[in-house]
Design a protein around this motif. Structure first.
Motif, PDB file in Angstrom:
ATOM      1  N   GLU A  78       0.834  -1.192   0.000  1.00  0.00           N
ATOM      2  CA  GLU A  78       0.000   0.000   0.000  1.00  0.00           C
ATOM      3  C   GLU A  78       0.877   1.253   0.000  1.00  0.00           C
ATOM      4  OE1 GLU A  78      -3.609  -0.016   2.403  1.00  0.00           O
ATOM      5  OE2 GLU A  78      -3.013  -1.998   3.167  1.00  0.00           O
ATOM      6  N   SER A  79       0.378   2.287  -0.647  1.00  0.00           N
ATOM      7  CA  SER A  79       1.113   3.549  -0.702  1.00  0.00           C
ATOM      8  C   SER A  79       0.120   4.690  -0.922  1.00  0.00           C
ATOM      9  CB  SER A  79       2.148   3.528  -1.830  1.00  0.00           C
ATOM     10  OG  SER A  79       1.509   3.355  -3.100  1.00  0.00           O
ATOM     11  N   ASP A  80       0.614   5.915  -0.699  1.00  0.00           N
ATOM     12  CA  ASP A  80      -0.223   7.098  -0.879  1.00  0.00           C
ATOM     13  C   ASP A  80       0.451   8.061  -1.839  1.00  0.00           C
ATOM     14  OD1 ASP A  80      -2.501   6.727   1.033  1.00  0.00           O
ATOM     15  OD2 ASP A  80      -0.852   6.573   2.468  1.00  0.00           O
ATOM     16  N   SER A  81      -0.353   8.743  -2.617  1.00  0.00           N
ATOM     17  CA  SER A  81       0.167   9.773  -3.513  1.00  0.00           C
ATOM     18  C   SER A  81       0.449  11.044  -2.715  1.00  0.00           C
ATOM     19  CB  SER A  81      -0.856  10.058  -4.620  1.00  0.00           C
ATOM     20  OG  SER A  81      -1.969  10.776  -4.088  1.00  0.00           O
ATOM     21  N   TYR A  94      -4.544  10.083  -3.211  1.00  0.00           N
ATOM     22  CA  TYR A  94      -4.955   8.747  -3.621  1.00  0.00           C
ATOM     23  C   TYR A  94      -4.235   7.698  -2.760  1.00  0.00           C
ATOM     24  CZ  TYR A  94      -7.362  10.426  -7.789  1.00  0.00           C
ATOM     25  OH  TYR A  94      -8.233  11.044  -8.644  1.00  0.00           O
ATOM     26  N   HIS A  95      -5.004   6.694  -2.362  1.00  0.00           N
ATOM     27  CA  HIS A  95      -4.433   5.563  -1.633  1.00  0.00           C
ATOM     28  C   HIS A  95      -4.400   4.372  -2.591  1.00  0.00           C
ATOM     29  CE1 HIS A  95      -3.270   3.091   1.762  1.00  0.00           C
ATOM     30  NE2 HIS A  95      -4.150   2.194   1.373  1.00  0.00           N
ATOM     31  N   TYR A  96      -3.191   3.829  -2.822  1.00  0.00           N
ATOM     32  CA  TYR A  96      -3.012   2.728  -3.771  1.00  0.00           C
ATOM     33  C   TYR A  96      -2.824   1.402  -3.040  1.00  0.00           C
ATOM     34  CZ  TYR A  96      -2.001   6.670  -6.884  1.00  0.00           C
ATOM     35  OH  TYR A  96      -2.071   7.851  -7.582  1.00  0.00           O
ATOM     36  N   THR A  97      -3.499   0.373  -3.537  1.00  0.00           N
ATOM     37  CA  THR A  97      -3.348  -0.985  -3.020  1.00  0.00           C
ATOM     38  C   THR A  97      -2.995  -1.886  -4.189  1.00  0.00           C
ATOM     39  OG1 THR A  97      -5.049  -0.542  -1.342  1.00  0.00           O
ATOM     40  CG2 THR A  97      -4.421  -2.840  -1.695  1.00  0.00           C
ATOM     41  N   ARG A 139      -3.443  -6.938  -9.246  1.00  0.00           N
ATOM     42  CA  ARG A 139      -4.625  -6.090  -9.091  1.00  0.00           C
ATOM     43  C   ARG A 139      -4.164  -4.761  -8.515  1.00  0.00           C
ATOM     44  NH1 ARG A 139      -8.336  -8.743  -5.235  1.00  0.00           N
ATOM     45  NH2 ARG A 139      -6.791  -8.043  -3.717  1.00  0.00           N
ATOM     46  N   ASN A 140      -4.534  -3.668  -9.170  1.00  0.00           N
ATOM     47  CA  ASN A 140      -4.151  -2.332  -8.732  1.00  0.00           C
ATOM     48  C   ASN A 140      -5.411  -1.518  -8.448  1.00  0.00           C
ATOM     49  OD1 ASN A 140      -2.014  -2.973 -11.307  1.00  0.00           O
ATOM     50  ND2 ASN A 140      -1.127  -2.574  -9.304  1.00  0.00           N
ATOM     51  N   LEU A 141      -5.578  -1.138  -7.199  1.00  0.00           N
ATOM     52  CA  LEU A 141      -6.742  -0.356  -6.787  1.00  0.00           C
ATOM     53  C   LEU A 141      -6.303   1.040  -6.362  1.00  0.00           C
ATOM     54  CD1 LEU A 141      -8.600  -3.017  -4.595  1.00  0.00           C
ATOM     55  CD2 LEU A 141      -8.978  -2.498  -7.004  1.00  0.00           C
ATOM     56  N   ALA A 142      -7.111   2.021  -6.709  1.00  0.00           N
ATOM     57  CA  ALA A 142      -6.836   3.408  -6.312  1.00  0.00           C
ATOM     58  C   ALA A 142      -8.095   3.990  -5.688  1.00  0.00           C
ATOM     59  CB  ALA A 142      -6.412   4.238  -7.515  1.00  0.00           C
ATOM     60  N   GLU A 143      -7.955   4.534  -4.487  1.00  0.00           N
ATOM     61  CA  GLU A 143      -9.079   5.124  -3.769  1.00  0.00           C
ATOM     62  C   GLU A 143      -8.779   6.601  -3.504  1.00  0.00           C
ATOM     63  OE1 GLU A 143     -11.481   4.597   0.480  1.00  0.00           O
ATOM     64  OE2 GLU A 143      -9.612   3.514   0.112  1.00  0.00           O
TER      65      GLU A 143
END
Length: 213
Positions: free
Chosen positions: A129-132, A172-175, A199-203
């Motif tokens: 997990e990471s954040d922009s 954006y929070h990336y998973t 699988r790449n999710l962006a919230e």
């Protein structure tokens, strides 16, 4: 308690987002599906296209196939393999209560006797997990205004949606999840196939929301 809620939240987020990738089959293996082929028609006379739905045993031949893996629930998973241009086979996997199948990170091991499929499954899933960086901008919004409206019965205030703009701050929070699985004949060490998927999710996480002007 917090860890339980976090795990539940991640499961709900990913349950409808399968991990997609490629299945590389080096040696044909058998599987069974509970679903009808996607290209069945009312006039189709194939045994697996009519009558009660019963498990259908089929063979996956050597080759490369588009495939996906989905953690459907805590006690099941679905492995889907696109066998042709219009046919996708869903391979349902049972997960016994004493075998925790990680959907976030960790090793995966599921025997034929556990899953109900004629093969063993071994591999691992890994999630990062990471954040922009923080971003800010004007974005479109809609606000409600009360306006006077008159008709033969008289005048009264009615709500009206009015377009506007508002200043927002967000990030954006990336998973990102990767899954690597090997398919083996029951009790054997020789690999028949390997699935690799991501699988790449962006919230979008809102930090501040201004007034809609």
């Amino acid at each position: 308690m917090f860890r339980t809620l976090l795990a539940l939240g991640f499961f709900l987020l990913t349950a409808c987002n399968p991990i997609r990738g490629q299945l590389n089959v080096t040696k044909a293996f058998n599987a069974q599906s509970d679903d009808r082929p996607a290209n069945c028609s009312p006039e189709d006379s194939r045994p697996d296209c009519y009558g009660p739905i019963t498990p259908i045993r089929f063979q996956v031949p050597p080759g490369r196939f588009d495939a996906s893996f989905e953690f459907a629930s805590r006690d099941s998973a679905v492995f889907s393999v696109k066998m042709g241009s219009r046919e996708t086979r869903k391979i349902n996997l049972n997960v016994p209560k004493n075998n925790h199948l990680p959907n976030y990170s960790g090793p995966i091991s599921l025997t034929a006797s556990e899953s109900g499929q004629p093969f063993d499954l071994r591999g691992a899933v890994d999630t990062k997990e990471s954040d922009s960086e923080r971003r800010n901008e004007w974005q479109h919004c809609t606000r409600t205004e009360w306006q006077q409206h008159c008709d033969p019965q008289g005048c009264h205030a009615v709500p009206v949606d009015v377009p506007g703009n508002q200043w927002v701050v967000y990030h954006y929070h990336y998973t990102d999840t990767s899954l690597d699985l090997g398919i083996f004949a029951p009790g054997r060490s020789e690999e028949s196939a390997r699935f690799s998927g991501r699988r790449n999710l962006a919230e979008k996480v809102m930090e501040q929301t201004g007034v809609c002007l």
